[in-house]
Structures are given as C-alpha cells and as structure tokens.
Design a protein around this motif. Sequence first.
Motif, short mmCIF file in Angstrom:
data_model
loop_
_atom_site.label_atom_id
_atom_site.label_comp_id
_atom_site.label_asym_id
_atom_site.label_seq_id
_atom_site.Cartn_x
_atom_site.Cartn_y
_atom_site.Cartn_z
N HIS A 1 2.80 3.41 1.65
CA HIS A 1 1.48 2.83 1.41
C HIS A 1 0.87 3.61 0.25
CE1 HIS A 1 2.12 1.87 5.76
NE2 HIS A 1 1.91 0.68 5.25
N ASP A 2 1.28 3.25 -0.97
CA ASP A 2 0.92 4.03 -2.15
C ASP A 2 -0.57 3.93 -2.45
OD1 ASP A 2 1.78 5.87 -3.96
OD2 ASP A 2 2.74 4.44 -5.30
N VAL A 3 -1.07 4.93 -3.14
CA VAL A 3 -2.48 4.99 -3.54
C VAL A 3 -2.73 4.01 -4.68
CG1 VAL A 3 -2.72 7.38 -2.82
CG2 VAL A 3 -2.07 6.86 -5.16
N GLY A 4 -3.97 3.76 -4.97
CA GLY A 4 -4.33 2.93 -6.11
C GLY A 4 -4.93 1.60 -5.72
N GLY A 5 -5.12 1.38 -4.44
CA GLY A 5 -5.68 0.10 -4.00
C GLY A 5 -7.16 -0.03 -4.26
N TYR A 6 -7.89 1.03 -4.00
CA TYR A 6 -9.34 1.05 -4.19
C TYR A 6 -9.70 2.31 -4.96
CZ TYR A 6 -9.53 -2.76 -0.87
OH TYR A 6 -9.34 -3.95 -0.24
N GLY A 7 -10.62 2.20 -5.84
CA GLY A 7 -11.05 3.35 -6.63
C GLY A 7 -12.08 2.93 -7.66
N VAL A 8 -12.47 3.88 -8.46
CA VAL A 8 -13.47 3.63 -9.49
C VAL A 8 -12.97 2.52 -10.42
CG1 VAL A 8 -14.74 4.66 -11.41
CG2 VAL A 8 -14.26 6.01 -9.36
N GLY A 9 -13.79 1.53 -10.63
CA GLY A 9 -13.45 0.44 -11.53
C GLY A 9 -12.65 -0.68 -10.90
N PHE A 10 -12.27 -0.54 -9.63
CA PHE A 10 -11.52 -1.60 -8.94
C PHE A 10 -12.47 -2.41 -8.09
CE2 PHE A 10 -7.66 1.44 -8.89
CZ PHE A 10 -7.30 1.03 -10.16
N PRO A 11 -12.11 -3.64 -7.76
CA PRO A 11 -12.97 -4.45 -6.88
C PRO A 11 -13.17 -3.76 -5.53
CG PRO A 11 -11.25 -5.81 -7.88
CD PRO A 11 -10.92 -4.38 -8.20
N PRO A 12 -14.34 -3.94 -4.94
CA PRO A 12 -14.60 -3.32 -3.63
C PRO A 12 -13.87 -4.04 -2.50
CG PRO A 12 -16.44 -4.72 -4.25
CD PRO A 12 -15.49 -4.72 -5.42
N ARG A 13 -13.78 -3.36 -1.37
CA ARG A 13 -13.17 -3.94 -0.17
C ARG A 13 -14.01 -5.12 0.30
NH1 ARG A 13 -9.38 -1.97 3.17
NH2 ARG A 13 -9.51 0.10 2.25
N ILE A 14 -13.35 -6.20 0.66
CA ILE A 14 -14.01 -7.41 1.16
C ILE A 14 -14.24 -7.22 2.66
CG2 ILE A 14 -13.78 -9.90 1.50
CD1 ILE A 14 -11.85 -9.81 -0.98
N GLN A 15 -15.45 -7.48 3.13
CA GLN A 15 -15.80 -7.23 4.52
C GLN A 15 -15.75 -8.48 5.39
OE1 GLN A 15 -16.16 -4.13 5.76
NE2 GLN A 15 -15.66 -3.45 3.69
N ARG A 16 -14.65 -9.21 5.32
CA ARG A 16 -14.44 -10.38 6.17
C ARG A 16 -13.24 -10.10 7.08
NH1 ARG A 16 -13.62 -15.50 2.52
NH2 ARG A 16 -13.24 -16.41 4.57
N PRO A 17 -13.21 -10.72 8.27
CA PRO A 17 -12.04 -10.52 9.14
C PRO A 17 -10.73 -10.82 8.40
CG PRO A 17 -13.77 -11.67 10.33
CD PRO A 17 -14.21 -11.59 8.89
N GLY A 18 -9.77 -9.94 8.57
CA GLY A 18 -8.49 -10.07 7.87
C GLY A 18 -8.55 -9.50 6.47
N TYR A 19 -9.49 -9.95 5.66
CA TYR A 19 -9.62 -9.46 4.29
C TYR A 19 -10.01 -7.98 4.26
CZ TYR A 19 -9.58 -14.33 2.71
OH TYR A 19 -9.23 -15.62 2.45
N LYS A 20 -10.77 -7.54 5.26
CA LYS A 20 -11.20 -6.14 5.27
C LYS A 20 -10.02 -5.19 5.49
CE LYS A 20 -12.57 -6.26 10.12
NZ LYS A 20 -13.69 -6.22 11.04
N SER A 21 -8.88 -5.74 5.92
CA SER A 21 -7.67 -4.93 6.10
C SER A 21 -6.78 -4.91 4.87
CB SER A 21 -6.87 -5.44 7.30
OG SER A 21 -7.63 -5.32 8.48
N LEU A 22 -7.17 -5.63 3.81
CA LEU A 22 -6.40 -5.57 2.57
C LEU A 22 -6.40 -4.14 2.04
CD1 LEU A 22 -7.58 -8.79 0.70
CD2 LEU A 22 -5.26 -8.28 1.46
N ARG A 23 -5.27 -3.68 1.58
CA ARG A 23 -5.17 -2.32 1.02
C ARG A 23 -5.54 -2.29 -0.46
NH1 ARG A 23 -2.64 1.54 4.46
NH2 ARG A 23 -1.92 0.53 6.34
N THR A 24 -5.78 -3.48 -1.03
CA THR A 24 -6.29 -3.57 -2.39
C THR A 24 -6.93 -4.93 -2.58
OG1 THR A 24 -5.81 -3.28 -4.75
CG2 THR A 24 -4.16 -4.44 -3.45
N ALA A 25 -7.89 -5.00 -3.47
CA ALA A 25 -8.50 -6.27 -3.87
C ALA A 25 -8.30 -6.46 -5.37
CB ALA A 25 -9.98 -6.29 -3.50
N ARG A 26 -7.34 -5.73 -5.92
CA ARG A 26 -7.10 -5.73 -7.36
C ARG A 26 -6.47 -7.03 -7.86
NH1 ARG A 26 -4.16 -0.21 -8.88
NH2 ARG A 26 -4.18 -1.24 -10.91
#
Length: 188
Positions: free
Chosen positions: A111-136
């Motif tokens: 489960h590599d890093v780089g999914g969320y961070g400065v300049g990346f889209p924020p985590r989506i707070q919907r059921p199922g989507y909130k478990s995404l490891r990236t929104a990139r």
Amino acid sequence: MSDGDLLLFDMGCEYYRYGSDITCSWPVNGRFTKDQALIYTAVLDAHSSVIAAMKPGVSWPDMHTLAYRRILSGLKMGGLLQGDVDGMIAADIGGLFMPHGLGHLIGIDTHDVGGYGVGFPPRIQRPGYKSLRTARVLEEGMIITVEPGCYFNPVLLLPALEVTHSCQYGSSLGLRSRCLISTIGAFG
C-alpha cells in the motif's frame, strides 16, 4: 470448507523490495452456483471495465464509480436489485456491496504512499469513496491495483434492508490486478 463455498485469496509478495498483491476467488468444488456466477460476472465486468478505461488524466474516483456502476448493473440484471443504477450510485448503494476502495498505489510497499498529500485532491467523505486510498488523477508510470469486490455483509446490508427488499446471501467475491498506467492505457 464445504461444497458450495467460495474461496477468496488475498495474497501478496515482495520481489527485490517491491511489493505486489493479487486477489482471486473461486468455488471450492470448482463450479459456481447460479448466484455465485451472477456475482462473479458482475465483479469481473467491473474489473475489466475499469482497466479498459484507465489512462493518464482519468480520475480514480471516476473509476470507483465505474466499478459501482458495473456491479450494481450486474446485480440488477440478475434480479437482486431494482431501480435506476444512477439513483443507486447517488444514494451510495454501491458502498453497501463494495465498502472498500477500488485499489491502491503499489511500489516499495504493498500500500504505497502518495495517495493523499499537499496538492492532491482531498479524501471524499461518502460511503465506499471514503475508503479510497487516493483521489488522484492517473498519471503515466503509476502502478495501481484494481480490486473491485461484491460483499454481502449483514452489518452493512441489514440496516438498508429495513427500507428495501431483502436478499439472502453470505458470499464475498473479489478480484485484483496490478496495472501500469501508460499513454496508451493500462497494462496488468
């Protein structure tokens, strides 16, 4: 394990310090029941459709939605769900059957890093989507897993079944591939 059971393997490996993983499901007796085949086909359709749609510039949450669309459509075609698939997605019904994210970046760690961070889209707070490891948005050279699944989990389904039709299943099914994003699409 008994005749009629499904076996789900979620396996990982490491090669020269690079991680990988794969998920596969199959019937213990070698033959899917009619209901298992329906669910397997819906998940396989989601898996194949997402891989076919992956390329640089595509949003990972859009791929998650595509997986929901294919799974929900398959369950509807099999008579397990009724109604408009777009309405089901808007009502977060997909998260009842696939509560996990569609996949994750892979590299030095499974489960590599780089999914969320400065300049990346924020985590989506919907059921199922909130478990995404990236929104990139997918980029050339990324390696990401594609792992849709369909789970009939009573903890998630029972509250929903109080308002909708019931179904009696105790199956779980998942598939996973690793995909390299290139300018001409995804390779697994």
